[in-house]
Enzyme design. Sequence first.
Site, PDB file in Angstrom:
ATOM      1  N   ASP A  18      -4.962   7.139   8.108  1.00 10.11           N
ATOM      2  CA  ASP A  18      -6.060   6.254   8.541  1.00 10.11           C
ATOM      3  C   ASP A  18      -5.650   5.249   9.611  1.00 10.11           C
ATOM      4  O   ASP A  18      -6.376   4.309   9.863  1.00 10.11           O
ATOM      5  CB  ASP A  18      -6.630   5.515   7.321  1.00 10.11           C
ATOM      6  CG  ASP A  18      -5.567   4.665   6.638  1.00 10.11           C
ATOM      7  OD1 ASP A  18      -4.431   4.600   7.145  1.00 10.11           O
ATOM      8  OD2 ASP A  18      -5.866   4.069   5.582  1.00 10.11           O
TER       9      ASP A  18
ATOM     10  N   HIS B  58      -1.620   4.317   7.041  1.00  9.56           N
ATOM     11  CA  HIS B  58      -0.981   4.944   5.876  1.00  9.56           C
ATOM     12  C   HIS B  58      -0.666   6.419   6.086  1.00  9.56           C
ATOM     13  O   HIS B  58      -1.362   7.102   6.842  1.00  9.56           O
ATOM     14  CB  HIS B  58      -1.892   4.757   4.660  1.00  9.56           C
ATOM     15  CG  HIS B  58      -2.232   3.323   4.427  1.00  9.56           C
ATOM     16  ND1 HIS B  58      -3.455   2.781   4.745  1.00  9.56           N
ATOM     17  CD2 HIS B  58      -1.476   2.303   3.969  1.00  9.56           C
ATOM     18  CE1 HIS B  58      -3.451   1.483   4.463  1.00  9.56           C
ATOM     19  NE2 HIS B  58      -2.261   1.168   4.000  1.00  9.56           N
TER      20      HIS B  58
ATOM     21  N   SER C  19       0.806  -1.224   0.000  1.00  6.58           N
ATOM     22  CA  SER C  19       0.000   0.000   0.000  1.00  6.58           C
ATOM     23  C   SER C  19       0.838   1.272   0.000  1.00  6.58           C
ATOM     24  O   SER C  19       0.344   2.328  -0.391  1.00  6.58           O
ATOM     25  CB  SER C  19      -0.926   0.021   1.218  1.00  6.58           C
ATOM     26  OG  SER C  19      -0.164  -0.044   2.409  1.00  6.58           O
TER      27      SER C  19
END
Length: 396
Positions: A353, A356, A48
């Site tokens: 979040d 991240h 990610s």
Amino acid sequence: MVLFPSSTNFNIKISSFCVLVLSVACTLYPVFSSKSCDFPAIFNFGDSNSDTGGLASLFGQPATPYGETYFHKPAGRFSDGRLKIDFIAKSLGLPYISAYLDSLGTNFTQGANFATAASTIRLPPIILPHLPAGYSPVYLSVQYAQFQQFLSRSQAVRQRGGVYANLMPKRESFRKALYTFDIGQNDLGVGFFGNKTIEEVNASIPDIVNSFSTNFKNIYNLGARSFWIHNTGPIGCLPYILAKFPLALRDRSGCAKRYNEVSQYFNHKLKEAVVQLRMDLPLAAITYVDVYSVKYSLFSNPNKYGFEKPLVACCGNGGKYNYTVDVMTCGGRLPNATLVGSCGRVSVRVNWDGIHYTEAANNFIFNQISTGAFSDTSLPLSMACIKTKNSTKNHN
Ligand SMILES: *[C@@H]1O[C@H](CO)[C@@H](O)[C@H](O)[C@H]1NC(C)=O
Ligand SMILES: *[C@@H]1O[C@H](CO)[C@@H](O)[C@H](O)[C@H]1NC(C)=O
Ligand SMILES: *[C@@H]1O[C@H](CO)[C@@H](O)[C@H](O)[C@H]1NC(C)=O
Ligand SMILES: *[C@@H]1O[C@H](CO)[C@@H](O)[C@H](O)[C@H]1NC(C)=O
Ligand SMILES: *[C@@H]1O[C@H](CO)[C@@H](O)[C@H](O)[C@H]1NC(C)=O
């Protein structure tokens, strides 16, 4: 892990990853000097931290407010805006690279992104959409297999001519391209969230890094030559670790000290692996980038760089870290239908979040690493095609 019952369907846990560098006696110096590389394309591998739409293509877009800052809508990225890989592409004069898995009208002329959020280096124990704590099926060996297909099939597609010739990279672009890597954090997460002890996770690192090297060599053997490798960040500074392990010893920045030590050991082994890869792969130009140190500076000295509350997620549902254990609530809905949205001051925040980084943090990190100041080679991004030689000279 669970989300609020009425939340979006994006209820997966994504573990993050990153690493540290010990100053070692082996430093590098440029063999040739000074000229920009003119990379025609970027091929990226990762999780990610650099996924620009891969996991979203497989499982659906993350929900609003993801993407609110730059794209003004969800854009396949696990952030409010752009990632380091976006800033890398921009600075090299290339378009933002699309996910290989994005099958709809995508233009791969100047690169493709094989990263998916929740990817690991090793085969993951639980695969999405299985919950809790499923990982991406597209772990690094699969990313390599997809790249291998892309290399050959893109050339067959080009030969059809017409519009197809303008959607795929030229053959020579594969040799001249920049190959970027940002992966490993989720391999640590697999252990930490799989009830392994810190020692057990730490002991798994040599095998994780060996698996990285195997994939790296496979990519080299297909003709890749210029490489830019991010180490893993301080996982112990992220809310998903801090909220899950409230009793873990904290350091002066408030980060979970021993979890960061595991990241540091990963980075130590990764750096050793890079030294070995340079010996084994004589035509490779490999830059090792100490992203850990730059990320850590955001936690140890946030005010100095214009940031605040680095340990607290901007988009969450309350609690000390604005993060609910084992749940990414950002973009979901509370039982009374209230959207879990943004904190509104995302431009001064580090964590988006719970897992991240924000666009602002990613931009800061990019500005620091692109100069070469945190690279093992000292070469800036624009010169990452230049081969360096291992030196026994001690720099410090
Ligand atoms: C794809 O992008 C390249 C530049 O990156 C451009 O030259 C080409 O025309 C684009 N292809 C199509 C079909 O628009
Ligand atoms: C970890 O342990 C907890 C409590 O014993 C258990 O509920 C959970 O299922 C375990 N998780 C994994 C991934 O084994
Ligand atoms: C991880 O293992 C290495 C090598 O055995 C050791 O030096 C280091 O202290 C360990 N780190 C942690 C956090 O256990
Ligand atoms: C919904 O619940 C949240 C958290 O419990 C609360 O802050 C919010 O005011 C509630 N919204 C409405 C419309 O009741
Ligand atoms: C936590 O997240 C909520 C929802 O996005 C946001 O309104 C709030 O400002 C955040 N808290 C902090 C301290 O950032």
